[in-house]
Scaffold this motif. Structure first.
Motif, PDB file in Angstrom:
ATOM      1  N   ASN A  49      66.331  25.008  18.436  1.00 18.67           N
ATOM      2  CA  ASN A  49      67.213  23.942  17.968  1.00 18.67           C
ATOM      3  C   ASN A  49      67.257  22.769  18.938  1.00 18.67           C
ATOM      4  O   ASN A  49      67.288  21.606  18.530  1.00 18.67           O
ATOM      5  N   SER A  50      67.271  23.075  20.226  1.00 19.99           N
ATOM      6  CA  SER A  50      67.348  22.017  21.226  1.00 19.99           C
ATOM      7  C   SER A  50      66.090  21.145  21.216  1.00 19.99           C
ATOM      8  O   SER A  50      66.177  19.909  21.299  1.00 19.99           O
ATOM      9  N   ILE A  51      64.919  21.761  21.125  1.00 21.53           N
ATOM     10  CA  ILE A  51      63.673  20.994  21.133  1.00 21.53           C
ATOM     11  C   ILE A  51      63.543  20.181  19.844  1.00 21.53           C
ATOM     12  O   ILE A  51      63.126  19.018  19.864  1.00 21.53           O
ATOM     13  N   TYR A  52      63.925  20.778  18.724  1.00 18.73           N
ATOM     14  CA  TYR A  52      63.913  20.037  17.465  1.00 18.73           C
ATOM     15  C   TYR A  52      64.809  18.818  17.549  1.00 18.73           C
ATOM     16  O   TYR A  52      64.427  17.714  17.120  1.00 18.73           O
ATOM     17  N   ARG A  53      65.982  18.982  18.120  1.00 20.21           N
ATOM     18  CA  ARG A  53      66.899  17.855  18.269  1.00 20.21           C
ATOM     19  C   ARG A  53      66.258  16.749  19.123  1.00 20.21           C
ATOM     20  O   ARG A  53      66.347  15.562  18.806  1.00 20.21           O
ATOM     21  N   GLY A  54      65.601  17.128  20.221  1.00 20.64           N
ATOM     22  CA  GLY A  54      64.954  16.143  21.078  1.00 20.64           C
ATOM     23  C   GLY A  54      63.860  15.375  20.358  1.00 20.64           C
ATOM     24  O   GLY A  54      63.709  14.156  20.546  1.00 20.64           O
ATOM     25  N   VAL A  61      58.275  23.493  14.982  1.00 22.26           N
ATOM     26  CA  VAL A  61      58.905  23.911  16.240  1.00 22.26           C
ATOM     27  C   VAL A  61      59.155  25.415  16.217  1.00 22.26           C
ATOM     28  O   VAL A  61      58.877  26.127  17.193  1.00 22.26           O
ATOM     29  N   TRP A  62      59.684  25.900  15.111  1.00 24.86           N
ATOM     30  CA  TRP A  62      59.962  27.336  14.952  1.00 24.86           C
ATOM     31  C   TRP A  62      58.683  28.153  15.142  1.00 24.86           C
ATOM     32  O   TRP A  62      58.664  29.141  15.884  1.00 24.86           O
ATOM     33  N   ARG A  63      57.604  27.732  14.460  1.00 28.21           N
ATOM     34  CA  ARG A  63      56.345  28.471  14.535  1.00 28.21           C
ATOM     35  C   ARG A  63      55.797  28.513  15.961  1.00 28.21           C
ATOM     36  O   ARG A  63      55.444  29.581  16.479  1.00 28.21           O
ATOM     37  N   ALA A  64      55.755  27.349  16.602  1.00 20.72           N
ATOM     38  CA  ALA A  64      55.144  27.258  17.924  1.00 20.72           C
ATOM     39  C   ALA A  64      55.930  28.046  18.965  1.00 20.72           C
ATOM     40  O   ALA A  64      55.352  28.779  19.781  1.00 20.72           O
ATOM     41  N   LEU A  65      57.237  27.930  18.957  1.00 19.23           N
ATOM     42  CA  LEU A  65      58.043  28.602  19.977  1.00 19.23           C
ATOM     43  C   LEU A  65      58.114  30.105  19.764  1.00 19.23           C
ATOM     44  O   LEU A  65      58.098  30.871  20.727  1.00 19.23           O
ATOM     45  N   ARG A  66      58.182  30.537  18.518  1.00 17.54           N
ATOM     46  CA  ARG A  66      58.188  31.983  18.275  1.00 17.54           C
ATOM     47  C   ARG A  66      56.858  32.606  18.675  1.00 17.54           C
ATOM     48  O   ARG A  66      56.816  33.684  19.268  1.00 17.54           O
ATOM     49  N   GLN A  67      55.765  31.918  18.377  1.00 18.81           N
ATOM     50  CA  GLN A  67      54.454  32.422  18.759  1.00 18.81           C
ATOM     51  C   GLN A  67      54.316  32.486  20.275  1.00 18.81           C
ATOM     52  O   GLN A  67      53.827  33.472  20.836  1.00 18.81           O
ATOM     53  N   HIS A 117      56.733  32.717  22.485  1.00 17.09           N
ATOM     54  CA  HIS A 117      57.658  33.717  23.013  1.00 17.09           C
ATOM     55  C   HIS A 117      57.111  35.128  22.834  1.00 17.09           C
ATOM     56  O   HIS A 117      57.283  35.983  23.703  1.00 17.09           O
ATOM     57  N   GLU A 118      56.433  35.382  21.732  1.00 20.47           N
ATOM     58  CA  GLU A 118      55.907  36.718  21.457  1.00 20.47           C
ATOM     59  C   GLU A 118      54.699  37.059  22.320  1.00 20.47           C
ATOM     60  O   GLU A 118      54.461  38.219  22.635  1.00 20.47           O
ATOM     61  N   HIS A 119      53.939  36.040  22.712  1.00 17.11           N
ATOM     62  CA  HIS A 119      52.704  36.295  23.448  1.00 17.11           C
ATOM     63  C   HIS A 119      52.886  36.105  24.961  1.00 17.11           C
ATOM     64  O   HIS A 119      52.758  37.033  25.724  1.00 17.11           O
ATOM     65  N   ASP A 120      53.130  34.892  25.387  1.00 20.40           N
ATOM     66  CA  ASP A 120      53.309  34.627  26.817  1.00 20.40           C
ATOM     67  C   ASP A 120      54.214  33.423  26.942  1.00 20.40           C
ATOM     68  O   ASP A 120      53.774  32.280  26.849  1.00 20.40           O
ATOM     69  N   ARG A 121      55.491  33.687  27.158  1.00 23.28           N
ATOM     70  CA  ARG A 121      56.461  32.595  27.117  1.00 23.28           C
ATOM     71  C   ARG A 121      56.266  31.564  28.226  1.00 23.28           C
ATOM     72  O   ARG A 121      56.800  30.464  28.155  1.00 23.28           O
ATOM     73  N   TYR A 122      55.495  31.920  29.282  1.00 25.01           N
ATOM     74  CA  TYR A 122      55.279  30.979  30.371  1.00 25.01           C
ATOM     75  C   TYR A 122      54.032  30.133  30.165  1.00 25.01           C
ATOM     76  O   TYR A 122      53.776  29.209  30.928  1.00 25.01           O
ATOM     77  N   ALA A 123      53.251  30.443  29.126  1.00 23.86           N
ATOM     78  CA  ALA A 123      52.094  29.615  28.800  1.00 23.86           C
ATOM     79  C   ALA A 123      52.550  28.446  27.931  1.00 23.86           C
ATOM     80  O   ALA A 123      53.453  28.595  27.109  1.00 23.86           O
ATOM     81  N   PRO A 124      51.952  27.277  28.103  1.00 26.57           N
ATOM     82  CA  PRO A 124      52.375  26.131  27.288  1.00 26.57           C
ATOM     83  C   PRO A 124      52.000  26.312  25.823  1.00 26.57           C
ATOM     84  O   PRO A 124      50.990  26.936  25.489  1.00 26.57           O
ATOM     85  N   SER A 136      49.796  10.958  14.776  1.00 24.98           N
ATOM     86  CA  SER A 136      50.492  12.210  15.082  1.00 24.98           C
ATOM     87  C   SER A 136      51.087  12.115  16.476  1.00 24.98           C
ATOM     88  O   SER A 136      50.643  11.310  17.302  1.00 24.98           O
ATOM     89  N   VAL A 137      52.101  12.932  16.712  1.00 27.23           N
ATOM     90  CA  VAL A 137      52.735  13.029  18.027  1.00 27.23           C
ATOM     91  C   VAL A 137      52.647  14.488  18.457  1.00 27.23           C
ATOM     92  O   VAL A 137      52.987  15.385  17.680  1.00 27.23           O
ATOM     93  N   THR A 138      52.204  14.719  19.672  1.00 28.40           N
ATOM     94  CA  THR A 138      52.052  16.088  20.167  1.00 28.40           C
ATOM     95  C   THR A 138      52.961  16.314  21.364  1.00 28.40           C
ATOM     96  O   THR A 138      53.020  15.492  22.284  1.00 28.40           O
ATOM     97  N   TYR A 139      53.665  17.444  21.349  1.00 28.39           N
ATOM     98  CA  TYR A 139      54.567  17.835  22.433  1.00 28.39           C
ATOM     99  C   TYR A 139      54.026  19.096  23.104  1.00 28.39           C
ATOM    100  O   TYR A 139      53.578  20.030  22.428  1.00 28.39           O
ATOM    101  N   LYS A 140      54.095  19.099  24.408  1.00 27.73           N
ATOM    102  CA  LYS A 140      53.735  20.288  25.183  1.00 27.73           C
ATOM    103  C   LYS A 140      55.015  20.950  25.669  1.00 27.73           C
ATOM    104  O   LYS A 140      55.852  20.317  26.308  1.00 27.73           O
ATOM    105  N   VAL A 141      55.179  22.224  25.342  1.00 26.67           N
ATOM    106  CA  VAL A 141      56.413  22.951  25.662  1.00 26.67           C
ATOM    107  C   VAL A 141      56.064  24.244  26.384  1.00 26.67           C
ATOM    108  O   VAL A 141      55.116  24.943  26.004  1.00 26.67           O
ATOM    109  N   ARG A 142      56.842  24.560  27.414  1.00 30.01           N
ATOM    110  CA  ARG A 142      56.682  25.847  28.086  1.00 30.01           C
ATOM    111  C   ARG A 142      58.053  26.489  28.212  1.00 30.01           C
ATOM    112  O   ARG A 142      58.963  25.921  28.822  1.00 30.01           O
TER     113      ARG A 142
END
Length: 289
Positions: free
Chosen positions: A195-200, A225-231, A233-240, A269-275
């Motif tokens: 929710n926080s990243i979506y808001r940003g 956002v939901w898809r990317a963060l859940r994926q 978190h399930e695999h390696d939350r410290y990887a971008p 398009s706009v691309t965000y990198k999240v870790r």
């Protein structure tokens, strides 16, 4: 009709509503709307039996609580020129209406001062201004950020922030477990990150597009956002992880000095990198937090 409509929502919070509603129902100049959002405790029945002057909005068949939708439905049922949104666990002081109603001025919105974690979502706003941009964003799922998002929207509409005395509100302490019991994602921390990243991202897009996003524009962003963060978190939350948001294509027409003039179709398009950096050990939730 009152000058202010007090709007609260209830899904599994009847014990709180039984404490908060009697404090505001009957205050001069205030109407009340309670949204029974498929409350398993029968909140609407209790309100109608004990406070027949309070308008009840019923939402049937839901298992997941959507706070934004519930509040928007409450606002749609209101008749007063000012809307006051308060959670069922926020207690209103006896002199609230007498103190607050005279200070309400068009072009402003009001929050408690000081504001606490639990009164963060308490908001008073003119109904016309609220309806102008569609109210709360119903795209949000679970708990968190929708109360900040509405402030972002009000600021974008150039409404001036103002306040009412925080001493007019008090709180019913409770745990995060109660706060998040009707959300689809069990992981409270991950839901908050989504929710926080979506808001940003919405803040960026308001600036880029120079307008509020439509629901049809917002939903695909949230799902990405939901898809990317859940994926992640399930695999390696410290990887971008990468969140790519596509914009509408635009046509660029060359200057008249160039002949023949040309048209160029440009995809954007706009691309965000999240870790995600969830702490290894999280502190236990505190009552009333």
């Amino acid at each position: 009709m009152g000058e202010l409509c007090y709007i609260t929502t209830c899904m599994g919070r009847l014990a709180h509503l039984q404490q908060s509603l009697p404090r505001i129902a009957g205050q001069a100049g205030v109407d009340c709307v309670v949204v029974d959002y498929s409350c398993p405790d029968g909140a609407g029945d209790w309100v109608e039996a004990n406070f027949p002057q309070v308008r009840v909005v019923r939402v049937e068949g839901e298992t997941v609580f959507n706070r934004s939708r519930a509040r928007n439905l409450g606002a749609a049922a209101a008749r007063a020129p000012w809307l006051g949104f308060f959670d069922a666990d926020v207690l209103i002081a006896p002199g609230f209406a007498e103190a607050v109603l005279p200070m309400l001025k068009p072009g402003r919105y009001y929050r408690a001062d000081p504001v606490t974690d639990q009164t963060h979502g308490a908001l008073i706003v003119q109904r016309d201004a609220f309806e102008a941009f569609g109210g709360y964003d119903e795209t949000y799922e679970g708990w968190g950020s929708e109360d900040i998002d509405i402030i972002d929207a009000l600021e974008f509409e150039e409404l001036k922030a103002d306040s009412f005395p925080g001493r007019l509100l008090s709180e019913i302490p409770h745990s995060d477990a109660l706060r998040t019991q009707f959300q689809s994602l069990p992981d409270h921390w991950l839901q908050g990150q989504i929710n926080s990243i979506y808001r940003g991202i919405k803040v960026d897009f308001r600036r880029l597009l120079r307008r509020q996003l439509t629901a049809d524009e917002a939903r695909p962003i949230y799902r990405e956002v939901w898809r990317a963060l859940r994926q992640a978190h399930e695999h390696d939350r410290y990887a971008p992880c990468w969140i790519k948001i596509n914009l509408d294509e635009v046509i660029l027409i060359s200057s008249p000095i160039f002949q023949p003039r040309t048209k160029t179709l440009v995809g954007r398009s706009v691309t965000y990198k999240v870790r995600l950096e969830k702490p290894a050990a999280e502190p236990a939730p505190q009552a009333g937090a």
